[in-house]
Scaffold this motif. Structure first.
Motif, short mmCIF file in Angstrom:
data_model
loop_
_atom_site.label_atom_id
_atom_site.label_comp_id
_atom_site.label_asym_id
_atom_site.label_seq_id
_atom_site.Cartn_x
_atom_site.Cartn_y
_atom_site.Cartn_z
N TYR A 30 46.96 -20.58 39.70
CA TYR A 30 45.69 -20.08 39.15
C TYR A 30 44.53 -20.70 39.93
CZ TYR A 30 48.94 -19.03 35.39
OH TYR A 30 50.02 -18.58 34.68
N ARG A 31 43.49 -19.89 40.18
CA ARG A 31 42.33 -20.38 40.93
C ARG A 31 41.05 -19.92 40.26
NH1 ARG A 31 43.23 -19.35 46.42
NH2 ARG A 31 43.82 -21.52 46.54
N ASN A 32 40.09 -20.83 40.20
CA ASN A 32 38.74 -20.51 39.73
C ASN A 32 37.99 -19.97 40.94
OD1 ASN A 32 36.11 -20.46 38.84
ND2 ASN A 32 36.19 -22.47 37.87
N GLN A 33 37.67 -18.68 40.94
CA GLN A 33 37.02 -18.06 42.09
C GLN A 33 35.64 -18.66 42.35
OE1 GLN A 33 38.50 -16.01 44.17
NE2 GLN A 33 40.37 -16.01 42.94
N ALA A 34 34.97 -19.12 41.32
CA ALA A 34 33.62 -19.65 41.47
C ALA A 34 33.61 -21.00 42.18
CB ALA A 34 32.95 -19.75 40.11
N THR A 35 34.56 -21.86 41.84
CA THR A 35 34.53 -23.23 42.38
C THR A 35 35.68 -23.52 43.34
OG1 THR A 35 35.85 -24.10 40.56
CG2 THR A 35 33.45 -24.09 40.27
N GLY A 36 36.72 -22.71 43.33
CA GLY A 36 37.87 -22.96 44.18
C GLY A 36 38.88 -23.91 43.57
N TRP A 77 38.04 -26.30 33.18
CA TRP A 77 37.40 -25.06 33.65
C TRP A 77 38.15 -23.82 33.15
CZ3 TRP A 77 40.37 -21.82 36.56
CH2 TRP A 77 41.43 -22.35 37.29
N LEU A 78 39.46 -23.92 33.07
CA LEU A 78 40.25 -22.78 32.62
C LEU A 78 40.13 -22.60 31.10
CD1 LEU A 78 42.12 -20.49 33.43
CD2 LEU A 78 44.05 -22.08 33.24
N LYS A 79 40.16 -23.71 30.38
CA LYS A 79 40.00 -23.63 28.93
C LYS A 79 38.66 -23.01 28.57
CE LYS A 79 42.79 -27.48 27.27
NZ LYS A 79 42.75 -28.77 26.58
N ALA A 80 37.61 -23.43 29.28
CA ALA A 80 36.27 -22.92 29.00
C ALA A 80 36.19 -21.42 29.31
CB ALA A 80 35.24 -23.68 29.82
N ALA A 81 36.82 -21.01 30.39
CA ALA A 81 36.79 -19.59 30.76
C ALA A 81 37.54 -18.75 29.74
CB ALA A 81 37.37 -19.39 32.15
N ILE A 82 38.69 -19.24 29.29
CA ILE A 82 39.47 -18.50 28.30
C ILE A 82 38.72 -18.45 26.97
CG2 ILE A 82 41.60 -18.56 26.94
CD1 ILE A 82 43.03 -19.56 29.48
N ALA A 83 38.07 -19.55 26.61
CA ALA A 83 37.28 -19.57 25.38
C ALA A 83 36.10 -18.61 25.48
CB ALA A 83 36.77 -20.98 25.10
N GLY A 84 35.63 -18.37 26.71
CA GLY A 84 34.51 -17.44 26.93
C GLY A 84 34.95 -16.00 27.01
#
Length: 99
Positions: free
Chosen positions: A65-71, A83-90
């Motif tokens: 898994y990769r965060n496209q915004a930060t790498g 970062w992944l938890k926050a994105a899923i929560a969002g």
């Protein structure tokens, strides 16, 4: 009741027995190892090569898994990164981050 001198003598005798037993058991263990090595045709190099291979098996796992915004990446093992938890929560889905 035993005197201090008697007790110290007993301790010295016990320490001597312990040392002799340790040496005897160590010698027995070495003899067993040599017998096994001979039986299976192993050398010291075989033993060290195998242990190095076992130690080297703890390699890094590829990222899934990769965060496209930060790498930032995550292998999918262990706890999810913040970062992944926050994105899923969002409202994002885990599949959105698959590499």
């Amino acid at each position: 009741m035993a005197s201090l001198k008697d007790l110290l003598a007993q301790r010295a005798a016990l320490e001597q027995q312990i040392a002799e037993t340790q040496e005897r058991e160590r010698s027995d263990a070495i003899a067993k190892v040599k017998t096994l090595m001979s039986e299976y045709g192993l050398s010291v190099a075989d033993l060290t090569a195998r242990s190095a291979k076992v130690a080297g098996k703890a390699s890094k796992v590829a990222a899934k898994y990769r965060n496209q915004a930060t790498g930032e990446t995550w292998s999918g093992r262990g706890l999810q990164p913040k970062w992944l938890k926050a994105a899923i929560a969002g409202g994002a889905k885990l599949d959105d981050f698959v590499i």
